[in-house]
Design a protein around this motif. Structure first.
Motif, PDB file in Angstrom:
ATOM      1  N   TYR A 274       9.544   5.372   0.595  1.00  0.00           N
ATOM      2  CA  TYR A 274       8.169   4.869   0.524  1.00  0.00           C
ATOM      3  C   TYR A 274       7.246   5.931   1.110  1.00  0.00           C
ATOM      4  CZ  TYR A 274      10.593   0.435  -0.157  1.00  0.00           C
ATOM      5  OH  TYR A 274      11.416  -0.554  -0.624  1.00  0.00           O
ATOM      6  N   ARG A 275       6.091   6.134   0.466  1.00  0.00           N
ATOM      7  CA  ARG A 275       5.127   7.143   0.917  1.00  0.00           C
ATOM      8  C   ARG A 275       3.753   6.516   1.077  1.00  0.00           C
ATOM      9  NH1 ARG A 275       7.107   9.915  -3.460  1.00  0.00           N
ATOM     10  NH2 ARG A 275       8.589  11.618  -3.055  1.00  0.00           N
TER      11      ARG A 275
ATOM     12  N   ASP B 159       0.805  -1.214   0.000  1.00  0.00           N
ATOM     13  CA  ASP B 159       0.000   0.000   0.000  1.00  0.00           C
ATOM     14  C   ASP B 159       0.844   1.273   0.000  1.00  0.00           C
ATOM     15  OD1 ASP B 159       0.794  -0.851   2.538  1.00  0.00           O
ATOM     16  OD2 ASP B 159      -0.864   0.132   3.574  1.00  0.00           O
TER      17      ASP B 159
ATOM     18  N   GLU C 264       3.620   3.856  -1.847  1.00  0.00           N
ATOM     19  CA  GLU C 264       4.199   4.285  -3.127  1.00  0.00           C
ATOM     20  C   GLU C 264       5.723   4.267  -2.998  1.00  0.00           C
ATOM     21  OE1 GLU C 264       4.872   8.484  -5.544  1.00  0.00           O
ATOM     22  OE2 GLU C 264       3.309   8.335  -4.013  1.00  0.00           O
ATOM     23  N   LYS C 265       6.392   3.679  -3.970  1.00  0.00           N
ATOM     24  CA  LYS C 265       7.850   3.556  -3.946  1.00  0.00           C
ATOM     25  C   LYS C 265       8.467   4.489  -4.986  1.00  0.00           C
ATOM     26  CE  LYS C 265      11.543   0.110  -4.577  1.00  0.00           C
ATOM     27  NZ  LYS C 265      11.830  -1.319  -4.893  1.00  0.00           N
ATOM     28  N   SER C 266       9.524   5.196  -4.575  1.00  0.00           N
ATOM     29  CA  SER C 266      10.244   6.051  -5.519  1.00  0.00           C
ATOM     30  C   SER C 266      11.671   6.209  -5.020  1.00  0.00           C
ATOM     31  CB  SER C 266       9.558   7.413  -5.660  1.00  0.00           C
ATOM     32  OG  SER C 266       9.553   8.102  -4.423  1.00  0.00           O
TER      33      SER C 266
ATOM     34  N   THR D 118       1.389  12.745   5.429  1.00  0.00           N
ATOM     35  CA  THR D 118       2.051  11.837   4.505  1.00  0.00           C
ATOM     36  C   THR D 118       3.227  11.189   5.214  1.00  0.00           C
ATOM     37  OG1 THR D 118       1.476  13.244   2.618  1.00  0.00           O
ATOM     38  CG2 THR D 118       3.232  11.628   2.284  1.00  0.00           C
TER      39      THR D 118
END
Length: 275
Positions: A29-30, A13, A15-17, A63
């Motif tokens: 990760y967010r 769940d 978001e990876k960047s 966040t």
């Protein structure tokens, strides 16, 4: 979460960047929306219980941003197979001796803090709000304090800070921040910054002299939460990680109250107080 959950499933769940600063690129990760809170994981890394804490940060309207500094992201070390355990160990050792981390020296900030400040600045621009929060845990506990030289950091939390390691008792009262940076943070505290600290009273990795030092340096701006060892959740590990491994996540328990106090700091400084 099932002990058999894979690292990929644990992170599904989020978001990876990647984030790059001065040539250093790390995975982040967010989760969530609203002002950013930088969650700097403890050894052995971004475990499922660190992710559980991050979800609670996201649930209040922030966040959650987790930089990957060491370890195997999403792996539960207490339920790792032999191959995963070897992979985790091989990823930890180089980081623990890396020039990015000041392990034994006193009066210094770990060089990785510069990268973390840049990440916080970028996430503030991305997420908006009056500023950002940050929490360091164990090995990274003092990082949030050193990040608070940047006025965008409005809610620093030091959870069981363990650096510098203390081969001598004389080092137990120090924390990994340079004298110059500490003076900057003290100046901000005089203008209203609050620093929250959490530890278990019997924690030998985060000795009581460390919080005594912070009280002496920061005065009433440092709010210490010190828990009895008997408040910790049962674990193969001695009481240490108040917000993750040793959290008893039930209303009315001391560790849950500590968690609520941390979340309340983020809520007050990032979501309800004027810029």
């Amino acid at each position: 979460m099932s002990p058999k959950t894979s690292p990929a499933e644990a992170l599904a769940d989020f978001e990876k960047s990647d984030f790059t600063h001065y040539g250093q690129t790390r995975t982040i990760y967010r989760l969530g929306s609203g002002p950013a809170v930088i969650i700097i994981a403890e050894i052995p890394g971004i475990t499922p219980k660190v992710l559980r804490f991050a979800r609670k940060v996201a649930d209040i309207g922030c966040t959650a941003v987790l930089p990957s500094l060491f370890g195997v992201d999403g792996l539960d070390p207490l339920h790792a197979g032999a191959a995963d355990a070897r992979r985790m160990a091989s990823s930890l050792v180089p980081r623990c001796i890396s020039s990015d981390f000041t392990v034994l020296a006193t009066g210094k900030s770990s060089p990785v803090v510069n990268w973390l400040r840049a990440l916080a600045a970028a996430e503030h621009e991305r997420c908006g709000g009056p500023g950002v929060g940050a929490i360091g845990m164990c090995f990274t506990g003092g990082f949030a304090l050193a990040m608070a030289t940047d006025e965008r950091l409005l809610a620093p939390v030091v959870a069981q800070p363990s650096l510098p390691f203390r081969p001598l008792n004389a080092l137990a009262g120090n924390i990994d921040i340079s004298a110059e940076e500490l003076e900057t943070v003290k100046g901000r505290c005089a203008k209203g910054l609050q620093v929250l600290g959490v530890r278990f009273k019997g924690d030998k990795l985060s000795p009581p002299k460390r919080f005594e030092f912070l009280r002496e340096q920061l005065g009433e701006a440092f709010v210490a939460i010190e828990l009895d060892d008997s408040d910790a959740a049962p674990s193969p590990l001695p009481p240490h990680s108040a917000l993750t491994e040793h959290l008893v996540d039930e209303p009315g328990t001391p560790t849950r109250q500590a968690l609520d106090d941390v979340l309340d700091l983020f809520r007050r400084r990032l979501l309800t107080e004027p810029a």
